[in-house]
Write a protein that holds these residues in place. Structure first.
Motif, short mmCIF file in Angstrom:
data_model
loop_
_atom_site.label_atom_id
_atom_site.label_comp_id
_atom_site.label_asym_id
_atom_site.label_seq_id
_atom_site.Cartn_x
_atom_site.Cartn_y
_atom_site.Cartn_z
N ASP A 1 -57.41 -4.50 53.82
CA ASP A 1 -57.15 -4.44 52.72
C ASP A 1 -57.02 -5.68 51.90
O ASP A 1 -57.08 -5.70 50.56
CB ASP A 1 -55.47 -3.99 52.58
CG ASP A 1 -54.94 -2.51 53.12
OD1 ASP A 1 -55.96 -1.76 53.26
OD2 ASP A 1 -53.89 -2.59 53.51
N ILE A 2 -57.10 -6.66 52.71
CA ILE A 2 -57.75 -8.08 52.12
C ILE A 2 -58.74 -8.41 52.83
O ILE A 2 -58.93 -9.03 53.80
CB ILE A 2 -56.50 -9.34 52.36
CG1 ILE A 2 -55.29 -8.71 51.81
CG2 ILE A 2 -56.85 -10.39 51.73
CD1 ILE A 2 -54.00 -9.83 52.22
N PRO A 3 -60.02 -8.06 52.22
CA PRO A 3 -61.44 -8.23 52.96
C PRO A 3 -62.06 -9.75 52.91
O PRO A 3 -62.93 -10.21 52.41
CB PRO A 3 -62.35 -7.25 52.03
CG PRO A 3 -61.81 -7.31 50.88
CD PRO A 3 -60.19 -7.65 50.96
N VAL A 4 -61.06 -10.57 53.57
CA VAL A 4 -61.47 -11.96 53.91
C VAL A 4 -61.51 -12.30 55.35
O VAL A 4 -60.41 -11.91 56.27
CB VAL A 4 -60.43 -12.91 52.87
CG1 VAL A 4 -60.61 -14.32 53.39
CG2 VAL A 4 -60.41 -12.57 51.65
N SER A 5 -62.73 -12.86 55.77
CA SER A 5 -62.75 -13.14 57.19
C SER A 5 -61.97 -14.66 57.59
O SER A 5 -62.75 -15.49 58.10
CB SER A 5 -64.05 -13.16 57.74
OG SER A 5 -64.46 -13.12 59.05
N ASN A 6 -60.80 -14.34 57.53
CA ASN A 6 -59.89 -15.71 57.71
C ASN A 6 -58.85 -15.48 58.39
O ASN A 6 -58.18 -14.34 58.59
CB ASN A 6 -59.85 -16.28 56.27
CG ASN A 6 -59.80 -18.11 56.60
OD1 ASN A 6 -59.58 -18.32 57.51
ND2 ASN A 6 -60.15 -18.70 55.68
N GLY A 7 -57.97 -16.47 58.69
CA GLY A 7 -56.64 -16.29 59.27
C GLY A 7 -55.99 -17.59 59.53
O GLY A 7 -56.47 -18.70 59.02
N PRO B 1 -62.95 -8.36 60.47
CA PRO B 1 -63.33 -7.92 58.86
C PRO B 1 -61.96 -7.59 58.18
O PRO B 1 -61.68 -6.40 57.62
CB PRO B 1 -63.83 -6.47 59.36
CG PRO B 1 -63.20 -6.03 60.57
CD PRO B 1 -63.22 -7.38 61.26
N GLY B 2 -61.08 -8.78 57.88
CA GLY B 2 -60.06 -8.51 57.38
C GLY B 2 -59.14 -9.78 57.50
O GLY B 2 -59.15 -10.31 58.56
N LEU B 3 -58.25 -10.03 56.54
CA LEU B 3 -57.15 -11.21 56.71
C LEU B 3 -56.20 -10.75 58.00
O LEU B 3 -55.83 -9.81 58.19
CB LEU B 3 -56.39 -11.55 55.69
CG LEU B 3 -55.47 -12.59 55.66
CD1 LEU B 3 -56.21 -13.93 55.68
CD2 LEU B 3 -54.48 -12.43 54.61
N ILE B 4 -56.06 -12.03 58.88
CA ILE B 4 -55.50 -11.80 60.09
C ILE B 4 -53.99 -12.13 59.72
O ILE B 4 -53.39 -13.01 59.06
CB ILE B 4 -55.81 -13.07 61.13
CG1 ILE B 4 -57.28 -12.71 61.63
CG2 ILE B 4 -54.90 -12.97 62.26
CD1 ILE B 4 -57.74 -13.80 62.68
N ILE B 5 -53.13 -10.92 59.92
CA ILE B 5 -51.77 -10.85 59.46
C ILE B 5 -50.88 -11.51 60.62
O ILE B 5 -49.93 -11.95 60.31
CB ILE B 5 -51.42 -9.43 59.16
CG1 ILE B 5 -52.22 -8.90 57.93
CG2 ILE B 5 -49.79 -9.36 58.75
CD1 ILE B 5 -52.29 -9.58 56.66
N GLU B 6 -51.14 -11.00 62.02
CA GLU B 6 -50.29 -11.69 62.97
C GLU B 6 -51.24 -12.11 64.10
O GLU B 6 -52.37 -11.35 64.30
CB GLU B 6 -49.47 -10.37 63.56
CG GLU B 6 -48.62 -10.76 64.62
CD GLU B 6 -47.81 -9.42 65.09
OE1 GLU B 6 -47.70 -9.68 66.25
OE2 GLU B 6 -47.32 -8.69 64.22
N VAL B 7 -51.01 -12.77 64.83
CA VAL B 7 -51.67 -13.25 65.93
C VAL B 7 -50.78 -13.67 67.06
O VAL B 7 -49.97 -14.49 66.84
CB VAL B 7 -52.94 -14.39 65.57
CG1 VAL B 7 -52.35 -15.73 65.12
CG2 VAL B 7 -53.91 -14.78 66.80
N GLN B 8 -51.14 -13.51 68.25
CA GLN B 8 -50.44 -14.18 69.31
C GLN B 8 -51.25 -14.48 70.89
O GLN B 8 -52.12 -13.68 71.03
CB GLN B 8 -49.39 -12.82 69.84
CG GLN B 8 -48.32 -13.10 70.81
CD GLN B 8 -48.84 -13.09 72.31
OE1 GLN B 8 -49.71 -12.42 72.66
NE2 GLN B 8 -48.06 -13.66 73.22
#
Length: 289
Positions: free
Chosen positions: A204-210, A218-225
């Motif tokens: 939904d947020i097509p930015v390859s970042n986090g 292929p999208g913004l990282i919302i959560e990472v563990q």
């Protein structure tokens, strides 16, 4: 003549659409707030728990690890650049007692200011070793993500799961003394360490970042563990009116990541050798997040 006129209009519309799309991509910006949670749940038979029974400093370390740490970070980003920085907090009233202090540090730049340039595939990160500032400049790490079909909704975003398992190299110690020093580090005391990184991203947020150094999906990282650290998006503002502050760390000696890691490991070993001579601070490096 009419056909030529229609063709010209179609050409102009197409050219305008491309120019508008390019400008929209260039003008896109967002500001997100992430919360990083680090907490250790040590079993009773773990190496650190056993050491805490006879070591008062280790006991204090264990108590602090169980309490964990919580910190907010701001990620300001466009489609190609970003700046990730800790939200400043006031010092805790009273502070540490008996000269004992402990700080949590994390891999992947989560605990430090980091500027990323996705086009150039580079980063500039603020580093600190025993109070000495460094500016780390290097290429962005490559994450060979495995995209999975598993999905879940985080807030208003439909997210997809991805995992990355780093290759952990086994280091052969030169002698028993070197091995003993390595096993005395805090990292060696964390049993059943799993290096797997699990990320949830949204197309939904097509930015390859986090957050931190994480990127490449292929999208913004919302959560990472990873390990004991979880980073979760708290809120995001799309196209804020104010200008973004894409900070590039400048304070400190310039160094690359490999040299910084080697120096940090050296200082940690020196600190562990000297532990017990005084009530100095304890530096904990947690692998993850």
């Amino acid at each position: 003549m009419k056909k030529i006129h229609i063709t010209l209009i179609s050409f102009l519309i197409l050219a305008f659409a491309k120019a508008y799309t390019a400008k929209a991509q260039q003008d896109f910006k967002a500001k997100a707030t992430y919360v990083a949670l680090t907490k250790f749940d040590m079993p009773d038979d773990s190496t650190m728990t056993k050491k805490a029974e006879s070591d008062p400093i280790m006991k204090q370390v264990m108590e602090q690890l169980k309490k964990g740490s919580k910190q907010e970070y701001t990620l300001e980003f466009t489609r190609t650049e970003s700046s990730y920085d800790k939200v400043q907090e006031l010092a805790t009233p009273g502070g540490p007692s008996n000269g004992f202090s402990m700080s949590f540090s994390t891999d992947s730049g989560v605990g430090s200011t980091i500027y990323k340039n996705l086009n150039e595939k580079t980063f500039i990160k603020q580093g600190n070793i025993m109070g000495k500032e460094f500016v780390i400049k290097d290429e962005l790490p490559t994450y060979e993500w495995q995209l999975l079909n598993e999905t879940k909704k985080i807030g208003q975003y439909n997210c997809f799961k991805a995992i990355y398992v780093p290759v952990v190299e086994e280091i052969e110690e030169e002698d028993e003394k070197a091995e003993e020093e390595e096993n005395s580090s805090m990292i060696a005391m964390i049993d059943n360490y799993d290096p797997t990184i699990t990320a949830w991203y949204t197309p939904d947020i097509p930015v390859s970042n986090g957050p931190g150094e994480y990127h490449g999906l292929p999208g913004l990282i919302i959560e990472v563990q990873q390990s004991e650290t979880t980073i979760l998006l708290k809120e995001i503002e799309m196209n804020p009116k104010e200008k973004l502050e894409l900070k590039k760390p400048k304070s400190g000696k310039e160094i690359n990541q490999e040299d910084f890691d080697e120096l940090q490991e050296k200082k940690m070993k020196e600190m562990m050798k000297n532990r017990g001579r005084g009530n100095g601070g304890i530096f904990i490096q947690t692998i993850g997040g």
